[in-house]
Design a protein around this motif. Structure first.
Motif, PDB file in Angstrom:
ATOM      1  N   ASN A 152      40.957  35.864  39.900  1.00  0.00           N
ATOM      2  CA  ASN A 152      41.556  35.778  41.241  1.00  0.00           C
ATOM      3  C   ASN A 152      41.335  34.372  41.812  1.00  0.00           C
ATOM      4  O   ASN A 152      40.565  34.159  42.730  1.00  0.00           O
ATOM      5  N   ARG A 160      46.509  37.642  45.538  1.00  0.00           N
ATOM      6  CA  ARG A 160      47.052  38.886  46.074  1.00  0.00           C
ATOM      7  C   ARG A 160      46.856  40.026  45.088  1.00  0.00           C
ATOM      8  O   ARG A 160      47.249  39.928  43.926  1.00  0.00           O
ATOM      9  N   ALA A 161      46.254  41.111  45.581  1.00  0.00           N
ATOM     10  CA  ALA A 161      46.018  42.260  44.716  1.00  0.00           C
ATOM     11  C   ALA A 161      47.319  42.871  44.227  1.00  0.00           C
ATOM     12  O   ALA A 161      47.408  43.320  43.078  1.00  0.00           O
ATOM     13  N   ASP A 162      48.354  42.898  45.080  1.00  0.00           N
ATOM     14  CA  ASP A 162      49.612  43.515  44.652  1.00  0.00           C
ATOM     15  C   ASP A 162      50.230  42.762  43.484  1.00  0.00           C
ATOM     16  O   ASP A 162      50.785  43.360  42.553  1.00  0.00           O
ATOM     17  N   ALA A 164      48.498  40.929  41.283  1.00  0.00           N
ATOM     18  CA  ALA A 164      47.638  41.167  40.121  1.00  0.00           C
ATOM     19  C   ALA A 164      47.963  42.515  39.490  1.00  0.00           C
ATOM     20  O   ALA A 164      48.043  42.643  38.260  1.00  0.00           O
ATOM     21  N   LEU A 165      48.171  43.540  40.318  1.00  0.00           N
ATOM     22  CA  LEU A 165      48.532  44.862  39.808  1.00  0.00           C
ATOM     23  C   LEU A 165      49.914  44.837  39.159  1.00  0.00           C
ATOM     24  O   LEU A 165      50.146  45.492  38.131  1.00  0.00           O
ATOM     25  N   ILE A 178      41.058  42.155  34.620  1.00  0.00           N
ATOM     26  CA  ILE A 178      40.737  41.304  35.766  1.00  0.00           C
ATOM     27  C   ILE A 178      39.340  40.718  35.633  1.00  0.00           C
ATOM     28  O   ILE A 178      38.374  41.436  35.336  1.00  0.00           O
ATOM     29  N   PHE A 180      36.962  39.238  38.301  1.00  0.00           N
ATOM     30  CA  PHE A 180      36.896  39.113  39.757  1.00  0.00           C
ATOM     31  C   PHE A 180      35.771  38.178  40.149  1.00  0.00           C
ATOM     32  O   PHE A 180      34.601  38.423  39.844  1.00  0.00           O
ATOM     33  N   MET A 195      40.263  42.808  48.643  1.00  0.00           N
ATOM     34  CA  MET A 195      41.070  42.572  47.441  1.00  0.00           C
ATOM     35  C   MET A 195      40.511  43.329  46.244  1.00  0.00           C
ATOM     36  O   MET A 195      41.261  43.828  45.392  1.00  0.00           O
ATOM     37  N   LEU A 196      39.198  43.420  46.164  1.00  0.00           N
ATOM     38  CA  LEU A 196      38.563  44.038  45.000  1.00  0.00           C
ATOM     39  C   LEU A 196      38.861  45.529  44.889  1.00  0.00           C
ATOM     40  O   LEU A 196      39.070  46.043  43.782  1.00  0.00           O
ATOM     41  N   LEU A 199      41.664  46.716  42.796  1.00  0.00           N
ATOM     42  CA  LEU A 199      41.632  46.134  41.460  1.00  0.00           C
ATOM     43  C   LEU A 199      40.454  46.615  40.619  1.00  0.00           C
ATOM     44  O   LEU A 199      40.441  46.393  39.407  1.00  0.00           O
ATOM     45  N   CYS A 234      30.758  43.417  47.765  1.00  0.00           N
ATOM     46  CA  CYS A 234      31.466  43.481  46.486  1.00  0.00           C
ATOM     47  C   CYS A 234      30.600  44.140  45.413  1.00  0.00           C
ATOM     48  O   CYS A 234      31.099  44.930  44.596  1.00  0.00           O
TER      49      CYS A 234
END
Length: 299
Positions: A152, A160-162, A164-165, A178, A180, A195-196, A199, A234
């Motif tokens: 990331n 952006r998590a979206d 990455a997904l 991932i 992280f 964000m985590l 993911l 986290c």
């Protein structure tokens, strides 16, 4: 790995070696001083792993084997801040080919990648290029028995998590997961824990650093738990999910590798600071474990 009881295994702790020192013997000595036996490799004497000569790599393998230290990951330059999506993709393919051979020798499967700065492409073209490139890289990695750990950080899917997904879904390969980094949110302007969460099921490797924003808008790196990255939160998210991978320290207190791409002085690792950083992380991990154990006892 659940972190809820003393009878269960603790997180696997490691460090990116060049954050401690440029030379491999000093990198190995730093993790041993911490009582750890795991190392993540990025550069040796300033040279990325894929760019080492065959002689230098063979010498490094001998030193690592003699030390008893295990290599847990290799940080590649593939898709990083120095390689925009408009650049020559064959450079990345060639690096992966070299790393596939060298990782087999080292007995390591995890290779850190990023997802390419735009290089001026429009967002749709940028996304298409990244999906295509990472898909091809993952196909080759799967054939080689590697796992590409997307960080990331720099690139289309870095902040952006979206995205990455989306990238994971599009590539649809066990060879893409991932990495992280809990400290990157401060520099890139997002909440790391937020964000985590979406993911976390795909996280295969973790970098630990912490930072604050300075008055002039720069990023200053600090010991874990002393900045605004939400390191402890986290760690709790990871623990709640039963994360079984590595926590690898990347202090950035004396070394900031991305400055090299802009022609700046990246600095160099510092062994004493690296070791102290590791001690602080050990304490944070203990705190998370004890808090969770106390919470379980109340239920």
């Amino acid at each position: 790995m659940r972190w809820t009881a003393s009878s269960e295994p603790e997180p696997v702790l490691a460090g990116i070696g060049d954050e401690a020192a440029p030379a491999l013997p000093d990198q190995l000595a730093a993790v041993r001083e911490l009582g750890w036996n795991r190392l993540e490799l990025r550069t040796l004497d300033g040279t990325p792993m894929a760019d080492l000569s065959e002689t230098a790599f063979a010498r490094a393998v001998e030193e690592i084997r003699a030390s008893g230290v295990e290599v847990v990951a290799v940080a590649a330059k593939i898709g990083d801040w120095s390689r925009p999506a408009t650049g020559d993709f064959t450079v990345d393919l060639a690096e992966l080919d070299v790393l596939a051979r060298r990782c087999a020798v080292l007995g390591v499967r995890t290779v850190r990648i990023m997802s390419y700065p735009s290089g001026g492409l429009t967002e749709p073209a940028w996304g298409r290029t990244v999906r295509a490139r990472v898909g091809e890289l993952a196909r080759r990695a799967e054939d080689a028995g590697l796992v590409l750990a997307h960080e990331n950080c720099a690139g289309w899917a870095g902040e952006r998590a979206d995205r990455a997904l989306d990238l994971i879904a599009h590539v649809d390969s066990p060879a893409l997961r991932i990495l992280f980094d809990v400290g990157n949110g401060v520099a890139h302007g997002y909440d790391a824990a937020v964000m985590l969460r979406p993911l976390v099921e795909y996280v295969t490797h973790v970098h630990v650093k912490d930072a604050v924003r300075t008055a002039d808008g720069d990023t200053a790196y600090v010991p874990p738990g002393e900045g605004g990255a939400g390191v402890e939160e986290c760690l709790r998210v990871l623990a709640d999910h039963g994360y079984r991978g590595v926590l690898s320290i990347e202090p950035h207190l004396h070394l900031r590798p991305h400055l090299r791409a802009a022609g700046g002085d990246p600095g160099r690792g510092d062994r004493a600071a690296f070791v102290e950083y590791g001690r602080v992380l050990e304490e944070l991990v203990r705190r998370v474990r004890h808090t969770r154990t106390d919470a379980e006892a109340v239920r």
